[in-house]
Design a protein around this motif. Sequence first.
Motif, PDB file in Angstrom:
ATOM      1  N   LYS A 137       0.743  -1.271  -0.048  1.00  8.29           N
ATOM      2  CA  LYS A 137       0.040   0.118   0.127  1.00  8.29           C
ATOM      3  C   LYS A 137       0.855   1.224  -0.052  1.00  8.29           C
ATOM      4  CE  LYS A 137      -3.478  -2.159   2.806  1.00  8.29           C
ATOM      5  NZ  LYS A 137      -4.337  -2.273   4.220  1.00  8.29           N
ATOM      6  N   GLY A 138       2.081   1.176   0.115  1.00 11.81           N
ATOM      7  CA  GLY A 138       2.987   2.274   0.228  1.00 11.81           C
ATOM      8  C   GLY A 138       2.979   2.951   1.494  1.00 11.81           C
ATOM      9  N   GLU A 139       2.764   2.145   2.439  1.00 14.89           N
ATOM     10  CA  GLU A 139       2.762   2.597   3.703  1.00 14.89           C
ATOM     11  C   GLU A 139       4.078   2.296   4.651  1.00 14.89           C
ATOM     12  OE1 GLU A 139      -2.043   2.404   4.694  1.00 14.89           O
ATOM     13  OE2 GLU A 139      -0.575   1.005   5.461  1.00 14.89           O
ATOM     14  N   PRO A 140       4.574   3.249   5.594  1.00 14.29           N
ATOM     15  CA  PRO A 140       5.608   2.699   6.260  1.00 14.29           C
ATOM     16  C   PRO A 140       5.602   1.410   7.101  1.00 14.29           C
ATOM     17  CG  PRO A 140       4.643   4.476   7.210  1.00 14.29           C
ATOM     18  CD  PRO A 140       3.822   4.393   6.147  1.00 14.29           C
ATOM     19  N   GLU A 141       6.681   0.612   7.129  1.00 15.63           N
ATOM     20  CA  GLU A 141       6.717  -0.539   7.842  1.00 15.63           C
ATOM     21  C   GLU A 141       6.642  -0.425   9.338  1.00 15.63           C
ATOM     22  OE1 GLU A 141       9.672  -3.219   6.914  1.00 15.63           O
ATOM     23  OE2 GLU A 141       8.953  -3.295   4.676  1.00 15.63           O
ATOM     24  N   LEU A 142       6.159  -1.163  10.230  1.00 17.08           N
ATOM     25  CA  LEU A 142       6.064  -1.229  11.505  1.00 17.08           C
ATOM     26  C   LEU A 142       7.285  -1.860  12.260  1.00 17.08           C
ATOM     27  CD1 LEU A 142       2.184  -1.669  12.318  1.00 17.08           C
ATOM     28  CD2 LEU A 142       3.642   0.446  11.980  1.00 17.08           C
ATOM     29  N   ASN A 143       7.961  -1.225  13.323  1.00 17.74           N
ATOM     30  CA  ASN A 143       9.042  -1.918  13.850  1.00 17.74           C
ATOM     31  C   ASN A 143       8.552  -2.950  15.202  1.00 17.74           C
ATOM     32  OD1 ASN A 143       8.801  -0.134  16.031  1.00 17.74           O
ATOM     33  ND2 ASN A 143      10.379   1.202  15.192  1.00 17.74           N
ATOM     34  N   THR A 144       9.406  -3.557  15.718  1.00 21.47           N
ATOM     35  CA  THR A 144       9.074  -4.416  16.945  1.00 21.47           C
ATOM     36  C   THR A 144       8.326  -3.661  17.944  1.00 21.47           C
ATOM     37  OG1 THR A 144      10.615  -5.700  16.457  1.00 21.47           O
ATOM     38  CG2 THR A 144       9.612  -6.156  18.564  1.00 21.47           C
ATOM     39  N   ASP A 145       8.880  -2.403  18.453  1.00 19.76           N
ATOM     40  CA  ASP A 145       8.124  -1.457  19.428  1.00 19.76           C
ATOM     41  C   ASP A 145       6.874  -1.114  18.837  1.00 19.76           C
ATOM     42  OD1 ASP A 145      10.244  -1.965  20.956  1.00 19.76           O
ATOM     43  OD2 ASP A 145      11.025   0.127  20.621  1.00 19.76           O
ATOM     44  N   ASP A 146       6.571  -0.707  17.572  1.00 18.33           N
ATOM     45  CA  ASP A 146       5.083  -0.251  17.053  1.00 18.33           C
ATOM     46  C   ASP A 146       4.253  -1.378  17.397  1.00 18.33           C
ATOM     47  OD1 ASP A 146       6.293   1.973  16.437  1.00 18.33           O
ATOM     48  OD2 ASP A 146       6.756   1.440  14.139  1.00 18.33           O
ATOM     49  N   MET A 147       4.805  -2.701  17.272  1.00 17.48           N
ATOM     50  CA  MET A 147       3.881  -3.926  16.907  1.00 17.48           C
ATOM     51  C   MET A 147       3.412  -4.174  18.543  1.00 17.48           C
ATOM     52  SD  MET A 147       3.083  -5.195  14.145  1.00 17.48           S
ATOM     53  CE  MET A 147       2.403  -6.532  14.355  1.00 17.48           C
ATOM     54  N   LEU A 148       4.597  -4.183  19.191  1.00 15.22           N
ATOM     55  CA  LEU A 148       4.386  -4.382  20.612  1.00 15.22           C
ATOM     56  C   LEU A 148       3.056  -3.726  21.429  1.00 15.22           C
ATOM     57  CD1 LEU A 148       5.156  -6.625  22.873  1.00 15.22           C
ATOM     58  CD2 LEU A 148       7.164  -4.749  23.579  1.00 15.22           C
ATOM     59  N   VAL A 149       3.276  -2.281  21.100  1.00 12.12           N
ATOM     60  CA  VAL A 149       2.416  -1.304  21.694  1.00 12.12           C
ATOM     61  C   VAL A 149       0.940  -1.592  20.876  1.00 12.12           C
ATOM     62  CG1 VAL A 149       1.664   1.173  21.750  1.00 12.12           C
ATOM     63  CG2 VAL A 149       3.841   0.369  22.082  1.00 12.12           C
ATOM     64  N   ALA A 150       0.843  -1.921  19.753  1.00  7.66           N
ATOM     65  CA  ALA A 150      -0.353  -2.276  18.844  1.00  7.66           C
ATOM     66  C   ALA A 150      -0.950  -3.579  19.482  1.00  7.66           C
ATOM     67  CB  ALA A 150      -0.189  -2.343  17.383  1.00  7.66           C
ATOM     68  N   LEU A 151      -0.267  -4.615  19.820  1.00  5.45           N
ATOM     69  CA  LEU A 151      -0.529  -5.785  20.465  1.00  5.45           C
ATOM     70  C   LEU A 151      -1.199  -5.446  21.994  1.00  5.45           C
ATOM     71  CD1 LEU A 151      -1.100  -8.776  20.557  1.00  5.45           C
ATOM     72  CD2 LEU A 151       1.295  -9.033  21.266  1.00  5.45           C
ATOM     73  N   PHE A 152      -0.488  -4.771  22.823  1.00  5.75           N
ATOM     74  CA  PHE A 152      -0.913  -4.565  24.177  1.00  5.75           C
ATOM     75  C   PHE A 152      -2.257  -3.865  23.919  1.00  5.75           C
ATOM     76  CE2 PHE A 152       3.604  -4.668  26.126  1.00  5.75           C
ATOM     77  CZ  PHE A 152       3.334  -5.950  26.140  1.00  5.75           C
ATOM     78  N   ASN A 153      -2.299  -2.637  23.063  1.00  2.68           N
ATOM     79  CA  ASN A 153      -3.445  -2.016  23.191  1.00  2.68           C
ATOM     80  C   ASN A 153      -4.698  -2.802  22.498  1.00  2.68           C
ATOM     81  OD1 ASN A 153      -2.298   0.502  23.720  1.00  2.68           O
ATOM     82  ND2 ASN A 153      -2.050   1.223  21.685  1.00  2.68           N
ATOM     83  N   GLU A 154      -4.649  -3.846  21.688  1.00  2.67           N
ATOM     84  CA  GLU A 154      -5.433  -4.624  21.125  1.00  2.67           C
ATOM     85  C   GLU A 154      -5.850  -5.416  22.454  1.00  2.67           C
ATOM     86  OE1 GLU A 154      -8.395  -5.977  18.545  1.00  2.67           O
ATOM     87  OE2 GLU A 154      -7.183  -4.165  18.562  1.00  2.67           O
ATOM     88  N   VAL A 155      -4.989  -6.063  23.124  1.00  2.40           N
ATOM     89  CA  VAL A 155      -5.228  -6.830  24.049  1.00  2.40           C
ATOM     90  C   VAL A 155      -6.301  -6.162  25.249  1.00  2.40           C
ATOM     91  CG1 VAL A 155      -4.512  -8.123  26.374  1.00  2.40           C
ATOM     92  CG2 VAL A 155      -3.405  -8.625  24.156  1.00  2.40           C
ATOM     93  N   GLU A 156      -5.776  -4.821  25.520  1.00  2.32           N
ATOM     94  CA  GLU A 156      -6.877  -4.054  26.336  1.00  2.32           C
ATOM     95  C   GLU A 156      -8.008  -4.001  25.928  1.00  2.32           C
ATOM     96  OE1 GLU A 156      -5.180  -0.539  28.281  1.00  2.32           O
ATOM     97  OE2 GLU A 156      -3.309  -0.968  27.353  1.00  2.32           O
ATOM     98  N   TYR A 157      -8.230  -3.839  24.572  1.00  4.49           N
ATOM     99  CA  TYR A 157      -9.582  -3.970  23.682  1.00  4.49           C
ATOM    100  C   TYR A 157     -10.394  -5.068  23.803  1.00  4.49           C
ATOM    101  CZ  TYR A 157     -12.984  -3.281  20.270  1.00  4.49           C
ATOM    102  OH  TYR A 157     -14.383  -3.057  19.323  1.00  4.49           O
ATOM    103  N   VAL A 158      -9.779  -6.129  23.602  1.00  2.00           N
ATOM    104  CA  VAL A 158     -10.430  -7.405  23.447  1.00  2.00           C
ATOM    105  C   VAL A 158     -10.802  -7.938  24.865  1.00  2.00           C
ATOM    106  CG1 VAL A 158      -9.812  -9.667  23.226  1.00  2.00           C
ATOM    107  CG2 VAL A 158      -9.041  -8.214  21.350  1.00  2.00           C
ATOM    108  N   TRP A 159      -9.938  -7.636  26.051  1.00  2.00           N
ATOM    109  CA  TRP A 159      -9.975  -8.334  27.240  1.00  2.00           C
ATOM    110  C   TRP A 159     -11.685  -8.074  27.900  1.00  2.00           C
ATOM    111  CZ3 TRP A 159      -7.646  -6.556  32.329  1.00  2.00           C
ATOM    112  CH2 TRP A 159      -7.777  -7.720  33.395  1.00  2.00           C
ATOM    113  N   PRO A 160     -12.040  -7.066  27.713  1.00  2.00           N
ATOM    114  CA  PRO A 160     -13.356  -6.701  28.495  1.00  2.00           C
ATOM    115  C   PRO A 160     -14.284  -7.307  27.586  1.00  2.00           C
ATOM    116  CG  PRO A 160     -12.684  -4.609  27.797  1.00  2.00           C
ATOM    117  CD  PRO A 160     -11.431  -5.636  27.637  1.00  2.00           C
ATOM    118  N   MET A 161     -14.103  -7.353  26.482  1.00  3.01           N
ATOM    119  CA  MET A 161     -15.140  -7.954  25.465  1.00  3.01           C
ATOM    120  C   MET A 161     -15.415  -9.600  25.475  1.00  3.01           C
ATOM    121  SD  MET A 161     -14.718  -5.796  21.774  1.00  3.01           S
ATOM    122  CE  MET A 161     -16.144  -6.321  21.256  1.00  3.01           C
TER     123      MET A 161
END
Length: 590
Positions: free
Chosen positions: A328-352
């Motif tokens: 898509k021509g978008e910048p790649e995500l590094n490991t820290d980006d992915m880790l923060v994204a995962l932790f945020n997604e866990v916080e979203y999923v957990w109550p659901m």
Amino acid sequence: MKKKVRFSLVYRDMWQSSGKFQPRKDQLARIAPVIIEMGCFDRVETNGGAFEQVNLLAGENPNEAVRAFCKPFNEVGIKTHMLDRGLNALRMYPVPDDVRQLMYKVKKKQGTDITRIFCGLNDVRNIIPSIKWAKEGGMIPQATLCITTSPIHTAEYYSAIADQLIEAGAAEICLKDMAGIGQPAMLGKLTGMIKTKHPDIIIQYHGHSGPGLSMASILEVCNNGADIIDTAIEPLSWGKVHPDIISVQSMLKNEGFDVPEINMNAYMKARSLTQEFIDDWLGYFINPANKHMSSLLLGCGLPGGMMGSMMADLGGIQAAINSLRKQKGEPELNTDDMLVALFNEVEYVWPMVGYPPLVTPFSQYTKNIALMNLLTMAQGKGRFVMMDDAMWGMILGKSGKVPGTIAPELVELAKQKGKEFTETDPHTLYPNALDGFRKEMDENGWEYGQDDEELFELAMHPEQYRNFKSGQAKKNFLTDLQKAKEAKLSKSVKPEELAAFKHAKADAVVSPADGQVFYEFKGDGEGVPCLEPAIGQKYKDGDILCYVQATWGEFIPIPAGIGGRLVDIAAKKASHVRRGDTLAWIEREA
């Protein structure tokens, strides 16, 4: 002086929280007398959780390891304890009732005194049967509260569960703070509530150090009546593991508690032995990140012990997502980006998914939902698209009742997929299975073992046990170990230097003719081509390494020289070679 506080060493859990494998039987037998010599431990954790599975994966009999480790402690009166996943017993998925009942009889005979029974959902239906069976087997049932921080998990919530477990016959209560995110004030309040109602009940606190709250939590629970604290020793203490005994003892002694002294000479011996085990082979499977603490764990609530596997999973998802972003021509995500994204997604999923405490296996299920969501959102498909039966099983109630409420959109999604929620007592869903495993052992001519321990091992870990018995597990392990060693070495040397290092002390086995290479494992049948051997495979003088099918059709047996250990393979299975080409390198045994 304040009340007496005793200490437990969670020696095997130190390894569980650090890496993939456990010390061998001989290593456990060497460390046990030194732990006793330290003089400060009232209890030692000797078994449980995934420990037996990883023994089998390394090609070792876990029953022998447990007996060897327990025996010295039994002889001096130090209590031994194990981790018991309730409905899941010693594995990641449900265990039939008759296998669970057998476990307590076997473990007591092997020398384990106390079973720490937990349910990742704190569903008492998964704990109470085990309390009964543990008592029948002669063990002390320690019922467990899996600690987390959410709007639901209050001191009052946990105290009410403790009341039910004590009424059912639990002699002790463990506060299992598996992610180390239990807030110290709440833990202190909970300890006081239980002790006020049940002053004779022993309370043991188990807290990981990952996010940094564990020492404050220990002080709070002790000031409110806790009796026993789980601790670790260097070089594996702290990080994602547990607080070190020296620091815990110093803090509580300064607070005025009656605590035992530590024989520091013995501590240094135990420290040195543990480092020796790391250097010998266990360290090759320890993720360096597990030695670090991280406040990021407070937000997502994931236990530190699963960080290693989580980072490996994250790497695969990261590559897939970055491939899509690149298109898509978008910048790649590094490991820290992915880790923060995962932790945020866990916080979203957990109550659901109803706030399940994030402990095995529900930490894995919740994390996996979040990981898959990251991928499917990057694909433009939205969330909750890729969920397997285990993830759905948690949501639908097949493993027990989640403490919170399932989100309406997941209820609707389940309806669309024809999935049904259940309130059935989970253990009634799994029929007894021992008769089938007895039949399998009889057909194979396998002994049931002392106190039926081998029957139990097959019934608890069928696939791992079968691979152990066939010898395949040991071959796979040796391959993994060799790869891990080479990976570590390759970080510090160039590829050509690595090859030279591996071959320096080894003899080359060469092909006598042009042709195609076939390998066979000893015992797989004469002349039957099959998979190539594992690195580390040992040969005696006269053993056959492989066959070369010459261009004229003849199968030429290739001897493994005068024997030794296979260190590298140059010619892969079914590859074509020329006369004089190197097939493999075998290092002579000293």
